[in-house]
Design a protein around this motif. Structure first.
Motif, PDB file in Angstrom:
ATOM      1  N   GLY A 304       0.761  -0.936   0.002  1.00 42.61           N
ATOM      2  CA  GLY A 304       0.066   0.047   0.024  1.00 42.61           C
ATOM      3  C   GLY A 304       0.784   1.166  -0.071  1.00 42.61           C
ATOM      4  N   THR A 305       0.445   2.235   0.896  1.00 42.91           N
ATOM      5  CA  THR A 305       1.085   3.517   1.015  1.00 42.91           C
ATOM      6  C   THR A 305       2.677   3.202   1.416  1.00 42.91           C
ATOM      7  OG1 THR A 305      -0.774   4.645   1.291  1.00 42.91           O
ATOM      8  CG2 THR A 305       1.062   5.561   2.105  1.00 42.91           C
ATOM      9  N   THR A 355       0.681  -5.865   9.181  1.00 41.01           N
ATOM     10  CA  THR A 355       0.429  -6.306   7.927  1.00 41.01           C
ATOM     11  C   THR A 355       0.865  -7.576   7.541  1.00 41.01           C
ATOM     12  OG1 THR A 355       0.308  -4.042   6.981  1.00 41.01           O
ATOM     13  CG2 THR A 355       0.317  -5.711   5.108  1.00 41.01           C
ATOM     14  N   SER A 403      -3.507   6.182   4.835  1.00 37.75           N
ATOM     15  CA  SER A 403      -2.271   6.840   5.469  1.00 37.75           C
ATOM     16  C   SER A 403      -1.839   8.123   5.181  1.00 37.75           C
ATOM     17  CB  SER A 403      -1.462   5.655   5.173  1.00 37.75           C
ATOM     18  OG  SER A 403      -0.352   6.043   6.016  1.00 37.75           O
ATOM     19  N   LYS A 605      -7.344  -0.480   8.143  1.00 35.61           N
ATOM     20  CA  LYS A 605      -6.402   0.041   8.097  1.00 35.61           C
ATOM     21  C   LYS A 605      -5.026  -0.865   8.424  1.00 35.61           C
ATOM     22  CE  LYS A 605      -3.870   3.763   9.898  1.00 35.61           C
ATOM     23  NZ  LYS A 605      -3.536   4.549   8.738  1.00 35.61           N
ATOM     24  N   VAL A 607      -4.205  -4.541   7.436  1.00 36.48           N
ATOM     25  CA  VAL A 607      -4.580  -5.779   6.623  1.00 36.48           C
ATOM     26  C   VAL A 607      -3.903  -7.112   7.258  1.00 36.48           C
ATOM     27  CG1 VAL A 607      -4.925  -6.983   4.547  1.00 36.48           C
ATOM     28  CG2 VAL A 607      -5.325  -4.684   4.588  1.00 36.48           C
TER      29      VAL A 607
HETATM   30  C1  G6P Z   1      -3.950  -0.939   4.204  1.00 33.04           C
HETATM   31  C2  G6P Z   1      -4.078   0.669   4.497  1.00 33.04           C
HETATM   32  C3  G6P Z   1      -3.077   1.451   3.734  1.00 33.04           C
HETATM   33  C4  G6P Z   1      -1.943   1.010   4.054  1.00 33.04           C
HETATM   34  C5  G6P Z   1      -1.589  -0.690   3.799  1.00 33.04           C
HETATM   35  C6  G6P Z   1      -0.018  -1.016   4.439  1.00 33.04           C
HETATM   36  O1  G6P Z   1      -4.283  -1.301   2.846  1.00 33.04           O
HETATM   37  O2  G6P Z   1      -5.531   0.911   4.134  1.00 33.04           O
HETATM   38  O3  G6P Z   1      -3.341   2.629   4.353  1.00 33.04           O
HETATM   39  O4  G6P Z   1      -1.001   1.665   3.479  1.00 33.04           O
HETATM   40  O5  G6P Z   1      -2.453  -1.393   4.529  1.00 33.04           O
HETATM   41  O6  G6P Z   1      -0.240  -0.979   5.755  1.00 33.04           O
HETATM   42  P1  G6P Z   1       0.961  -0.843   6.974  1.00 33.04           P
HETATM   43  O7  G6P Z   1       0.561  -0.993   8.193  1.00 33.04           O
HETATM   44  O8  G6P Z   1       1.747  -2.297   6.608  1.00 33.04           O
HETATM   45  O9  G6P Z   1       1.857   0.114   6.247  1.00 33.04           O
END
Ligand code: G6P
Length: 610
Positions: A304-305, A355, A403, A605, A607
């Motif tokens: 993600g971000t 994550t 984020s 937030k 995953v």
């Molecule tokens: C989810 C959130 C994102 C985030 C991504 C990775 O998809 O909605 O905003 O960037 O997970 O999460 P992390 O906690 O590993 O940065």
């Protein structure tokens, strides 16, 4: 990735659980439920939708109990409805379960349990666990042993809690792959997916590790491994405050988090710059910095971000360290038997540190003996604890699902790592000092950009009905284009694509007409002239141009329909500035569309499932 909370003590558990679930809604919010034990009778209340709807239902029911568990769900198996909401009960309603994670072999277990006569009420994978526990209890095993035996038959991930109306003196909680903490109080104890759910009640936290199972009583807790070995757990005092996780007068967490970036970025760099030596000090890397500086290759892995931050990191490392750097989606990295050598350094970036894919990639890289570093925001999170070393971004709790301040914090930390290692390699003292000086000016520059909020809101108003957006940038600002597009998609549900500006000619340009807004990230750097040509190309096709440019750039006014002028800085730090107008643009478009920016549909937030 659901949120779980539990309480046992002498208070009414309902407000504690509801308060905790609201803090955990960032983890999922499609249905919610609580299960309580009332003098030997047990009761479950649950419904589709947010925790606030559950709260109304509970108010009507006027339930009070001193032991209970609650859950807020992000659906994986089974649609979001009341039946699939947790807690799930055994056949006679004496055992309740809440579960965060995925049970991969649930079909096999379900078949087996059906054969034994168990009936299933929901479509979830979670429900098999509670029937499996019951089946072990029926064979004469004690409650804790039955949980243990059931979990040893389960493949997949879990952070879970179970209560039993026949033994209402305890909650049994266990973890494998999904986060779980215990909050220790005075003659009362708590369990939760993370600390934010408990901080209103206690700062004394026990981090449960994978493969551990804990019996939580009102006045003690007993931790064992899944193999029934005794373990001692440390109680850690955390520093998070309640104010840090409140909205602080802002209408949403997201805007609060965007608007506090001058402070969060300052916190990410505070105490970490040494002007006299033109370098950075990162205590978490002290023991490994020489190995890092001698790496033959660096891989940065994230989702993600955080993956976008990793891309910016690649530009930084290759420019200043001259060490070949690759960026990998954690989910791809782990499954393709990656080539990892012992002299590689793998950096895992994760705001939450939980994550699932990032954590699994970290474990794979550790198995292959690379130096594994974590860049995390959440203190004590799994990635932080399992890496060989690392750096916290110290951005403070990020609650908005999309984020923002974590991204700028990640960029700061990557730039600090770059400075530290570059000075160990061949960056001169004078050049190091210039970077430190620029760093020190960043918080004030962010403050100036945040003052453009009203102007950006007006731009958002003109584009709130757009169906598509294109975001274009070059070099360091290509990942920023990706991040700008992601922000808009996540919260406004407008289709948006980020592209390297020049690459736009090989496809996306076909989409451009007078209805296509195109956001250019066009600071005055070595790619400026090229990006001006790209702007001309879009203008010639009547696209609407929104340019993020530098304050001293007057040329761009002639070309762009809208310009947002931001202060200059060195190339490496520019993404910290250029992303902020894009966060604000996405935010205002979504708010004008009447959407819930803190909890966008289908997202979560953190995953914690693969
Ligand atoms: C989810 C959130 C994102 C985030 C991504 C990775 O998809 O909605 O905003 O960037 O997970 O999460 P992390 O906690 O590993 O940065």
């Amino acid at each position: 990735m659901c949120g779980i909370v539990g309480y046992i003590g002498s208070k009414n558990c309902i407000p504690v659980i509801l308060g905790g679930l609201k803090r955990l809604e960032y983890r999922g919010y499609d249905s919610a439920g609580v299960g309580v034990l009332l003098n030997g009778v047990s009761k479950i209340v649950k419904n589709k939708g947010k925790v606030s709807l559950l709260e109304k239902k509970l108010e009507a029911d006027k339930i009070e109990s001193t032991i209970g568990i609650g859950h807020t769900r992000w659906a994986t198996h089974g649609e979001p409805n009341e039946i699939n909401a947790h807690p799930h009960a055994n056949q006679d309603g004496t055992l309740f379960l809440i579960h965060n994670g995925i049970i991969e072999n649930y079909q096999t277990l379900k078949k087996q349990l059906r054969h034994e006569g168990y009936t299933f009420r929901s479509d979830t994978d979670s429900e098999v666990i509670i029937h499996l526990i019951e089946s072990f209890m029926k064979k004469g095993n004690a409650f804790q042993k039955s949980v243990r035996l059931a979990l040893s038959e389960v493949d997949g991930t879990y952070g879970l809690a179970i209560i039993n109306s026949k033994e209402p003196d305890r909650i049994i909680a266990a973890r494998k792959g999904s986060p779980l903490v215990i909050g220790v109080g005075e003659k009362e104890n708590y369990i939760a997916s993370d600390v934010s759910a408990l901080i209103a009640h206690t700062k004394n936290i026990v981090y449960v590790e994978d493969g551990e199972i804990v019996e939580v009583y009102a006045d003690k807790f007993v931790a064992k491994t899944i193999l029934d070995e005794d373990i001692e757990k440390d109680v850690i005092e955390v520093s998070m405050t309640l104010e840090e996780i409140d909205k602080g007068g802002h209408p949403t967490f997201m805007i609060k988090e965007i608007m506090e970036q001058h402070e969060s970025v300052f916190n990410s760099m505070r105490g970490r710059l040494i002007m006299d030596e033109g370098t950075a000090k990162l205590g978490g890397l002290d023991t490994v910095v020489d190995r890092l500086a001698a790496s033959k290759r660096i891989v940065i892995s994230a989702c993600g971000t955080s993956w976008h931050a990793a891309l910016v990191g690649e530009y930084m490392f290759e420019q200043f360290l001259r060490i070949p750097t690759e960026v990998e989606y954690a989910s791809e990295f782990r499954y393709r038997n990656p080539i990892i050598q012992p002299d590689d350094t793998i950096i895992f970036i994760s705001q939450s540190g939980e994550t699932a894919d990032t954590l699994a990639a970290l474990r794979e890289a550790k198995r292959k003996r690379a130096l594994c570093l974590g860049v995390c925001n959440v203190v004590g999170s799994s990635v932080a604890r399992e890496s060989d070393a690392g750096v916290y971004i110290h951005a403070g709790p990020e609650i908005g699902v999309a984020s923002t301040k974590a991204f700028t914090g990640q960029l700061v930390v990557l730039a600090l790592i770059t400075l530290l290692v570059a000075r160990k390699r061949d960056l001169s003292l004078a050049d190091g000092k210039k970077i430190v000086e620029e760093f020190n000016s960043i918080p004030d520059k962010i403050r100036k950009i945040l003052e453009l909020n009203d102007q950006i809101e007006r731009i958002a108003n003109d584009f709130k009905n757009a169906k598509n957006f294109l975001y274009l940038g070059r070099g360091y600002n290509f990942p920023v284009a990706l991040e700008g597009a992601l922000k808009l998609k996540e919260i406004s549900y407008i289709h948006a694509e980020g592209y390297p500006a020049a690459e736009m000619k090989h496809g996306p340009i076909a989409l451009v007409d007078e209805n296509m807004p195109v956001v250019f990230i066009a600071p005055k750097d070595s790619t400026y002239d090229k990006i001006i040509s790209n702007i001309e190309e879009i203008r010639a096709r009547k696209g609407k141009i929104i340019a993020i440019a530098n304050e001293n750039d007057s040329e761009i006014d002639r070309l762009a329909d809208y310009t947002v002028k931001i202060p200059e800085t060195i190339r490496m730090l520019m993404p910290i500035l250029t992303v902020i107008p894009l966060q604000l643009l996405a935010y205002h478009v979504a708010v004008k569309k009447g959407l819930n920016v803190d909890q966008p549909r289908n997202l979560a937030k953190s995953v914690t499932v693969e």
